[in-house]
Each structure stands twice: as C-alpha cells, then as structure tokens.
Design a protein around this motif. Structure first.
Motif, PDB file in Angstrom:
ATOM      1  N   ASP A 199    -102.702 -30.249  20.689  1.00  0.00           N
ATOM      2  CA  ASP A 199    -102.673 -31.242  21.777  1.00  0.00           C
ATOM      3  C   ASP A 199    -103.598 -32.426  21.487  1.00  0.00           C
ATOM      4  OD1 ASP A 199    -100.771 -29.832  23.147  1.00  0.00           O
ATOM      5  OD2 ASP A 199    -102.169 -28.912  24.563  1.00  0.00           O
ATOM      6  N   PRO A 200    -104.829 -32.210  20.971  1.00  0.00           N
ATOM      7  CA  PRO A 200    -105.656 -33.370  20.637  1.00  0.00           C
ATOM      8  C   PRO A 200    -105.025 -34.268  19.584  1.00  0.00           C
ATOM      9  CG  PRO A 200    -107.019 -31.411  20.809  1.00  0.00           C
ATOM     10  CD  PRO A 200    -105.594 -30.950  20.882  1.00  0.00           C
ATOM     11  N   PHE A 201    -104.326 -33.669  18.635  1.00  0.00           N
ATOM     12  CA  PHE A 201    -103.658 -34.496  17.631  1.00  0.00           C
ATOM     13  C   PHE A 201    -102.546 -35.324  18.276  1.00  0.00           C
ATOM     14  CE2 PHE A 201    -100.030 -34.802  14.591  1.00  0.00           C
ATOM     15  CZ  PHE A 201    -100.582 -35.770  13.768  1.00  0.00           C
ATOM     16  N   MET A 202    -101.744 -34.715  19.130  1.00  0.00           N
ATOM     17  CA  MET A 202    -100.671 -35.459  19.780  1.00  0.00           C
ATOM     18  C   MET A 202    -101.243 -36.573  20.651  1.00  0.00           C
ATOM     19  SD  MET A 202     -98.035 -34.088  18.466  1.00  0.00           S
ATOM     20  CE  MET A 202     -96.783 -34.936  19.429  1.00  0.00           C
ATOM     21  N   ALA A 203    -102.387 -36.317  21.294  1.00  0.00           N
ATOM     22  CA  ALA A 203    -103.035 -37.364  22.089  1.00  0.00           C
ATOM     23  C   ALA A 203    -103.540 -38.484  21.201  1.00  0.00           C
ATOM     24  CB  ALA A 203    -104.187 -36.762  22.898  1.00  0.00           C
ATOM     25  N   ALA A 204    -104.071 -38.139  20.018  1.00  0.00           N
ATOM     26  CA  ALA A 204    -104.554 -39.161  19.076  1.00  0.00           C
ATOM     27  C   ALA A 204    -103.394 -39.999  18.546  1.00  0.00           C
ATOM     28  CB  ALA A 204    -105.306 -38.496  17.930  1.00  0.00           C
ATOM     29  N   VAL A 205    -102.247 -39.373  18.338  1.00  0.00           N
ATOM     30  CA  VAL A 205    -101.065 -40.119  17.903  1.00  0.00           C
ATOM     31  C   VAL A 205    -100.652 -41.103  18.997  1.00  0.00           C
ATOM     32  CG1 VAL A 205     -98.614 -39.941  17.313  1.00  0.00           C
ATOM     33  CG2 VAL A 205    -100.250 -38.306  16.353  1.00  0.00           C
ATOM     34  N   GLU A 206    -100.622 -40.626  20.216  1.00  0.00           N
ATOM     35  CA  GLU A 206    -100.231 -41.484  21.338  1.00  0.00           C
ATOM     36  C   GLU A 206    -101.189 -42.660  21.500  1.00  0.00           C
ATOM     37  OE1 GLU A 206     -98.151 -42.896  24.623  1.00  0.00           O
ATOM     38  OE2 GLU A 206     -97.571 -41.356  23.160  1.00  0.00           O
ATOM     39  N   ALA A 207    -102.495 -42.401  21.300  1.00  0.00           N
ATOM     40  CA  ALA A 207    -103.508 -43.446  21.506  1.00  0.00           C
ATOM     41  C   ALA A 207    -103.769 -44.262  20.252  1.00  0.00           C
ATOM     42  CB  ALA A 207    -104.810 -42.792  21.968  1.00  0.00           C
ATOM     43  N   ASP A 208    -103.080 -43.944  19.165  1.00  0.00           N
ATOM     44  CA  ASP A 208    -103.324 -44.600  17.878  1.00  0.00           C
ATOM     45  C   ASP A 208    -104.802 -44.492  17.487  1.00  0.00           C
ATOM     46  OD1 ASP A 208    -102.723 -45.898  15.542  1.00  0.00           O
ATOM     47  OD2 ASP A 208    -102.760 -47.919  16.418  1.00  0.00           O
ATOM     48  N   ASP A 216    -114.197 -25.647   7.750  1.00  0.00           N
ATOM     49  CA  ASP A 216    -115.496 -24.957   7.783  1.00  0.00           C
ATOM     50  C   ASP A 216    -116.635 -25.914   8.142  1.00  0.00           C
ATOM     51  OD1 ASP A 216    -117.024 -22.703   7.646  1.00  0.00           O
ATOM     52  OD2 ASP A 216    -117.377 -22.832   5.492  1.00  0.00           O
ATOM     53  N   GLY A 217    -116.352 -26.813   9.097  1.00  0.00           N
ATOM     54  CA  GLY A 217    -117.379 -27.716   9.585  1.00  0.00           C
ATOM     55  C   GLY A 217    -117.575 -28.980   8.772  1.00  0.00           C
ATOM     56  N   ARG A 218    -116.909 -29.104   7.653  1.00  0.00           N
ATOM     57  CA  ARG A 218    -117.059 -30.290   6.801  1.00  0.00           C
ATOM     58  C   ARG A 218    -115.851 -31.198   6.963  1.00  0.00           C
ATOM     59  NH1 ARG A 218    -116.707 -30.377   0.159  1.00  0.00           N
ATOM     60  NH2 ARG A 218    -116.468 -32.643  -0.025  1.00  0.00           N
ATOM     61  N   VAL A 219    -116.097 -32.465   7.247  1.00  0.00           N
ATOM     62  CA  VAL A 219    -115.024 -33.458   7.345  1.00  0.00           C
ATOM     63  C   VAL A 219    -114.744 -34.004   5.953  1.00  0.00           C
ATOM     64  CG1 VAL A 219    -114.312 -35.671   8.308  1.00  0.00           C
ATOM     65  CG2 VAL A 219    -115.632 -34.062   9.718  1.00  0.00           C
ATOM     66  N   TYR A 220    -113.518 -33.815   5.496  1.00  0.00           N
ATOM     67  CA  TYR A 220    -113.134 -34.274   4.168  1.00  0.00           C
ATOM     68  C   TYR A 220    -112.562 -35.688   4.194  1.00  0.00           C
ATOM     69  CZ  TYR A 220    -113.692 -29.642   2.056  1.00  0.00           C
ATOM     70  OH  TYR A 220    -114.214 -28.472   1.563  1.00  0.00           O
ATOM     71  N   ARG A 221    -111.950 -36.043   5.335  1.00  0.00           N
ATOM     72  CA  ARG A 221    -111.285 -37.366   5.386  1.00  0.00           C
ATOM     73  C   ARG A 221    -111.002 -37.710   6.833  1.00  0.00           C
ATOM     74  NH1 ARG A 221    -105.391 -38.837   2.603  1.00  0.00           N
ATOM     75  NH2 ARG A 221    -105.319 -41.020   3.259  1.00  0.00           N
ATOM     76  N   THR A 222    -111.061 -38.991   7.142  1.00  0.00           N
ATOM     77  CA  THR A 222    -110.635 -39.482   8.449  1.00  0.00           C
ATOM     78  C   THR A 222    -109.548 -40.523   8.227  1.00  0.00           C
ATOM     79  OG1 THR A 222    -112.828 -39.110   9.403  1.00  0.00           O
ATOM     80  CG2 THR A 222    -111.355 -40.598  10.583  1.00  0.00           C
ATOM     81  N   LEU A 223    -108.463 -40.409   8.973  1.00  0.00           N
ATOM     82  CA  LEU A 223    -107.353 -41.347   8.842  1.00  0.00           C
ATOM     83  C   LEU A 223    -106.735 -41.581  10.210  1.00  0.00           C
ATOM     84  CD1 LEU A 223    -104.227 -39.531   7.344  1.00  0.00           C
ATOM     85  CD2 LEU A 223    -106.130 -38.347   8.422  1.00  0.00           C
TER      86      LEU A 223
END
Length: 775
Positions: A199-208, A216-223
């Motif tokens: 659901d958070p992903f679908m909300a992020a898609v809707e909000a662009d 495991d707690g490490r962020v590899y990439r943000t897009l």
C-alpha cells in the motif's frame, strides 16, 4: 459415453481422470464409475459413509460440481499423490544451507504433483557482502535459476509438471532485475513472476513520490516510485510478466490475519498462502444450473446453487482428511486451518444463457449476486459442519467475526458462526479450470470469457494418424441445439479478444468482492494496444479492489496469437484459437514418455515392415547455404506409434559424413526399442565452439542441437513424448517445418499442438486439454 457433451470431454476423462491399472487397463468403466469412486472416497471419512456417498455422487453427476483434477484422478485411487493443488513453501532463509534445504522440499512437493509458490524477498541482494567467506552475494535471481533447473528435472505425479510462482517485494534492491528477468527468452521458464506491491508503494506511485529499495535496514537505492511502476508495466506489456500482487490488501482482508502473514501465492495467484500453506480446489459449474437457457426470463437456479455449494463444502472439507501431503509441515498447516478454495466455472456461459454480455454492468452485478450466494452458502455450511465435527483448530471466535469478509455476511450467517464456529478458515477462491472445463463439455473456464465460439481440434489416433473435429463452446452448442446450427449468435455473445481491459477488470472485481481468497484471471489485451492505454490496467485493478492482476498481450518474446483459419466457423471468426504464452513455455521443462508411447524394452531389434508412416522436415541453419532434410519413419507396436528410423540428407557435401553417421547410429538406437528419448537429450546438449544461432527467439547451441529439436518435435507429434518441440516461431528460414506445412507457434508441451490459448494465467491446449495450472 452419452454423459459427455462433446467427444473431447470423453477423451479428457479417459486420458486424465479415468482410473486405470498400472498396465493401462481401465478400472473405471464409465464416468459414473469415476463419480462413484470419488464420492465413496470422500464419504469414507464420515461417521456414516453410506448416507453421504449418494449425496456426493449426486453433486458430481452431470458435471455440476467439479473437484480439481487431482481429486478427480486421485481420490480412491490408492496412489501416493496429494489431492491438494496449491502450496506455498516455507520462508527461505538467507543462508546457503537453508536455501538448498528448501530446494529439496520443493522437489519433494512437485514430485507428488503440487504447484508451489516462493517469496524470494528474504534473500540478500546481488553484491551484498557474505560474511565469513570474503565474497559477494549472487542475489535471489541466481537461486531462482537453481529452482528453475530443478523443476526441469522433476516429473510431477500423473505426468504433470510442477508449476512455480516467484514473488519479490517492491522494495527489494533486486526488484528491477526481477521485473526484467523474463526479457531473456530462456530464463526462468518454469516460473510465473509477480511483484509484491505494498500500500505505501501504491500511494507513492499515486503521489509521484520517492521509493527506497532496501534490505536488512540498508537503503541501496532511492528512485521515483513511478519509475519502478512504469518499469513493471513496460515489462508486462513487452513480455507478459511480471504480474502484481497487492500484498498488504491480501493480509488486511485475510480471515487469519491474527495468526499468519502471507508473502506469496500458489502459481496462478488464486491462493495467497502462508509458509507451508496448502489449499485444495473445486468449482461449481454454473453453466449446468440454468434450466431454460436462452428462454425469455432465463435465470440461474439459485436454490440449486445454494444446495450444491453446501455439499461441495462438505466434500472438500473431507479431502483435508483423505489426502496425503508431500511434507509433514504442509499436513500440519492444512489440518490446523482446513482451508478450501471453492470457486466457479462456466460463468461466461451462464451469463450468455441468461442474456447478459460478459463485461457489462449487468453481467458484473449478476456475477456479484451469484458469488455472494455461494459465499453465504459456503460459510453457513462450514458453520454447520463445525457444529457437528468441530471448528478448525486455530479458530478464534472474536477474530474471525471481526474479519472483513465475515463481517460483511448477513446477520443470520454470522450468528450461526458465532454459535458453532467455522470448520474452514477460508472457503472461496476461483482457480484455473482449463482441463476440467473441457471435461465438463467445454464450458467457459473459471471467471474468464469464452475464448472462441468454436475451433478445430486435431486428435491423435491410436494408429498414429490425426483427425480433425470441431470443438464448440458449451453455451454455443446449446444455442445451436435450440435455434439451429446456422442461427447467428446474438450480439451479447463476446469472446476474450473483443473485450476491453476495463471489461475484464470489472468482472474480476465483481467476483473478488465475495471471494475470501483470490482469483486466477488473465486480462487478455490485443497486440496493437498502445502502451498508454495498457499501463493503467494494474492501477485500475488496484482501485477496483482486486488482490492482484495478470495480463497477456501477444509479443515478440513470448509469442503471438494465431488467428482462425479461413474455413473456421463464421461465428468464431472474430476470435482466436491459439496463443503462445509465458505459461506455455513454463509448462514444458523436460521430456517424458506419454501414455500413448509407453517404453517398450526389447532384446532384439524391431523388424522393418514394408510400409511405414512418417514425415519429412526441412531445417535451415542460418549460416548454411543448403537446408537439411530430416525424414522420420515410425512403427506401430502394440497399437502405439514409436520412431523406427531416420534419414538426414543435405546437398552440402561437407555434411555428408556426419549426416550418414547420424542416420545409421540413431536408426540403430530406434530399432532397439526402449526409451529412446535420450537421443533428443544428447543432441540438444551439443554445443558448437564456433557458436550457435538464435532461431525464432531461442538460442540453439549447434546444428546437431537443432536436429535434436526436430526429432523431439516429431516424437511429441506422434504421442511418444509429452514435451514441447524447439518452439521456433518466427522466420520461416530459421525454422524446422514439416515439408509443405506452414510454420506454427511453440507447441503444447503435452501434444505438440499450437492450438494454445491464454486463460487464467495459463496456456490451455484445445487439442489435448493440457493446462499447466489445473488438473
């Protein structure tokens, strides 16, 4: 045999569901015997089997209730097989030892005929450090390749291949590689792939908005979330995968959310299951419940539907006690929750019979009404059985009554549950029914529209020849019987190719509102649909309340749709009869002996009759100036056709020595009898150090491997093997084709026919009834 509505139905019964001795002698003399066998087996766990056997037989009679194929074939057969269709395996640990322990469990499950699902999100991403060995992780896709290879070597019970589902979370760092994995036409062919969309992903898609890929707690990439969404939509547009599973919605609506968390589904998506979850399937044939089809005021017999649902629930509940299980963890999980998946088939036919156009608002409303009746009747039946036999062991009264699906039931049903409990934690699901729908008279499959009003089927005869027969949709056949063979079909008769994606989603959503598990459905889209129109399909499914979505658009990687021949029946001219799909490729990992070509062991070579049936194939290797002609002749042994000799010829004299050697050696092997399929395996394993060639979208490692593929195709066509051919499908100059024959698409893995169509996430063969995803 007059019980069967069509010859294909009798053939499907004889081939798949009729009980036979190990030597092939029929034990079930008639289909009534099969119904009696199943009824007696499922009644055997009752306190009074004699009272329930005739009632169960009545439910099965005339194909009104259709247990899944594993139950039809296995119940009362005293075979070491599971009667369950669906399994999700245990959580894969992020360790080499644990991964390969789970690989073994998967092999054992598929060996008994179970389709499996796995969530690979628990495996660390590619490039992550592996402590203690000074190495980097290879990532979940590399281990999926291992599973894929394993599946190619396992024969599931009843000559069925194990189907697999792989899921990966939308926030896993390797999700982009997962999304594009099937762009490689030879990779992960034994898997269906689905992204777990939260659901958070679908909300992020809707909000662009932005989206983090982490492990495991490490962020590899943000897009940007929409970039990931568009990548997923572009891949499913181009190669028909991955599908999408709305995993947070599934968990929020799960009756058992208080005691389990779901992260994967069975291969076709209709059963979201927890680790070691198991479910069995069955379908009510709505097409048999319209007593006066096409009459003014025609309607489905709703009282009969409710009564049949109650009996079906009791029969399926008994399967939990009657079935074997591949693993003890699966047995424990099934018995603790007693999940069943009761669904429907023949929906589209029933709608046609009452005058509704599939995909219309009226059809959606009627579908919702019928599914609501089934849901109410199923929950009431389960509550009554609980009062008699006890609720499922993990039953929690307050938690169950608060579950959204149960909370939406009527007050009388909820009161019954509150008083007695529930025998089954979840009750409804709509599964693929390709083969059992053919068995039931070629009714429309599951909740899908009819695929074509009619088509021509090629039937392999015992003498090795082939005949053609028309296969007509059940509702169309009833229309013809009432109005005359040449009567034009009404305007509300539509098929899968004349519907918009929105029509498909509308029907899926209407059914999903009254199904406590999920639904297997394919949204078929035309090849020429533009991406802008296509890319909103998954979003529409989410907005409509669906739990997942799968599409199929003919494309260059997975194949194209073949239109009906010019002399096909006029009413079917708008339809199609064959589609090459990812599931078609997924369903054929290896070769095996078919029931029509049992292994014959001999001490002496066969003697050559004066005349032999055979076929000649033309093989054009891309870099060769001359074609190679391959003639394969067959002999009839015990009424069955098997290869006897081969002739390989070419005008290129550089080929002379090795073609003569192959001709003599392979012919000698064929004449010795036995299981000669290893010839195909050995030839296809030959790699040319100078490089092979891409032929019709597949890499062929050598000209010898191409010859092996020609032999394989021939053995499939004569019924000696139940494997697919090379699947060459595009450039006629890069294909091996029978002389005088037009090139076709990849063959059915069971019979080699190209008469495949995509439905419910599976390729279903119109000639032999093969379906990867159903019994």
């Amino acid at each position: 045999m007059d019980r069967f509505a069509a010859p294909v139905s009798a053939q499907i019964w004889d081939m798949k569901y009729r009980l036979k001795s190990p030597e092939g002698a029929p034990i079930d003399a008639t289909v009534e015997d099969s119904w009696s066998r199943v009824a007696q087996a499922l009644a055997s766990v009752e306190a009074d089997p004699a009272a329930w056997t005739p009632r169960f037989h009545a439910a099965l009679e005339d194909f009104r209730f259709l247990p899944a194929g594993r139950i039809l074939a296995g119940a009362g057969a005293d075979r070491s097989v599971t009667l369950f269709n669906c399994f999700v395996m245990g959580t894969v640990p992020d360790s080499l030892e644990g991964i390969f322990a789970h690989l073994r469990e998967a092999a054992l499950t598929m060996q008994q005929g179970g389709g499996i699902g796995y969530d690979f999100s628990t495996i660390r991403p590619k490039g992550a450090p592996v402590r203690g060995v000074a190495a980097d992780a290879s990532g979940p896709l590399s281990f999926m390749d291992v599973w894929d290879a394993m599946c190619r070597t396992i024969m599931s019970a009843g000559a069925r291949r194990g189907a697999m589902m792989a899921t990966l979370r939308c926030d896993h760092p390797d999700v982009l590689d997962f999304i594009d994995a099937k762009r490689d036409p030879v990779r992960l062919r034994n898997f269906n792939l689905s992204v777990l969309a939260t659901d958070p992903f679908m909300a992020a898609v809707e909000a662009d908005g932005p989206w983090e890929l982490a492990f495991d707690g490490r962020v590899y990439r943000t897009l940007p979330a929409r970039d990931l969404w568009n990548a997923m939509m572009r891949a499913t547009y181009d190669v028909a995968e991955p599908g999408v599973i709305f995993i947070d919605r599934i968990n929020a609506l799960n009756n058992l959310s208080y005691c389990e968390t779901i992260a994967a589904t069975n291969p076709c998506g209709e059963q979201p299951l927890p680790p070691y979850g198991a479910c069995l399937l069955g379908s009510i044939n709505l097409a048999r419940l319209v007593p006066e089809p096409f009459a003014e005021g025609a309607a489905l017999d709703e009282a009969a539907l409710e009564g049949l649902t109650a009996d079906a629930v009791r029969m399926m509940d008994n399967v939990v006690d009657a079935s074997r299980f591949p693993l003890p963890q699966q047995a424990a999980e099934a018995r603790a929750k007693r999940r069943i998946g009761l669904g429907v088939t023949g929906l589209a036919d029933a709608l046609l019979m009452v005058g509704e156009r599939y995909g219309s608002e009226g059809a959606a409303a009627l579908t919702g009404r019928w599914m609501a009746l089934i849901s109410r009747a199923a929950y009431r039946a389960s509550a009554r059985i609980a009062g008699e036999k006890g609720a499922f062991p993990l039953y929690d009264r307050d938690a169950i009554l608060a579950a959204p699906h149960v909370a939406a039931l009527d007050d009388e049903t909820r009161a019954l549950i509150a008083e007695n409990g529930l025998r089954n934690a979840l009750l409804t699901s709509i599964a693929p029914t390709g083969t059992i729908s053919l068995y039931a008279g070629n009714v429309s499959s599951g909740v899908e529209p009819i695929f074509a009003a009619s088509y021509t089927r090629k039937v392999l005869q015992k003498d090795g020849g082939r005949t053609e027969e028309e296969v007509v949709d059940y509702a169309v056949a009833r229309w013809r019987a009432l109005r005359g063979r040449d009567a034009p079909l009404p305007a509300w008769f539509v098929d899968a190719q004349t519907l918009s994606p929105a029509d498909h989603v509308r029907m899926q959503a209407a059914a999903q509102a009254h199904v406590d598990s999920s639904i297997s459905k394919t949204i078929n889209c035309p090849a020429d649909i533009d991406f802008e129109s296509f890319k909103d399909v998954y979003g529409l499914a989410y907005a409509s309340g669906c739990k997942g979505c799968t599409t199929y658009r003919p494309n260059a990687v997975t194949g194209s749709v073949l239109s009906l021949t010019a002399d096909a029946p006029a009413e079917a001219s708008a339809g199609v009869v064959a589609a090459v799909s990812p599931a078609a490729e997924d369903a054929a990992p290896t070769r095996e002996a078919a029931t029509g070509g049992d292994v014959v062991y001999m001490a002496r070579p066969l003697e050559r009759p004066e005349a032999l049936p055979g076929a000649t194939y033309k093989l054009k290797w891309p870099d060769s100036a001359h074609a190679i002609y391959i003639t394969l002749n067959d002999v009839i042994v015990g009424g069955r056709r098997r290869p006897f000799e081969i002739f390989i010829n070419s005008k290129n004299m550089e080929h002379y020595a090795w073609t003569v050697a192959l001709t003599r050696m392979i012919s000698a092997v064929f004449r010795r009898g036995g299981d000669v399929s290893f010839v195909v395996e050995e030839l296809k394993a030959v790699f040319d150090p100078r490089g092979g060639a891409w032929m019709g979208g597949r890499y062929v490692p050598s000209i010898l491997a191409a010859i092996g593929g020609v032999i394989e195709r021939h053995l499939v066509e004569i019924g000696f093997l139940e494997g697919e051919g090379l699947g060459l499908k595009t450039d006629p100059e890069a294909q091996a084709v029978r002389v005088g024959e037009r090139p076709g698409g990849p063959g059915c893995p069971a019979c080699g026919s190209t008469n495949l169509h995509m439905t419910e996430g599976c390729a279903t063969c119109g000639d032999c009834g093969f379906s990867k995803c159903s019994g």
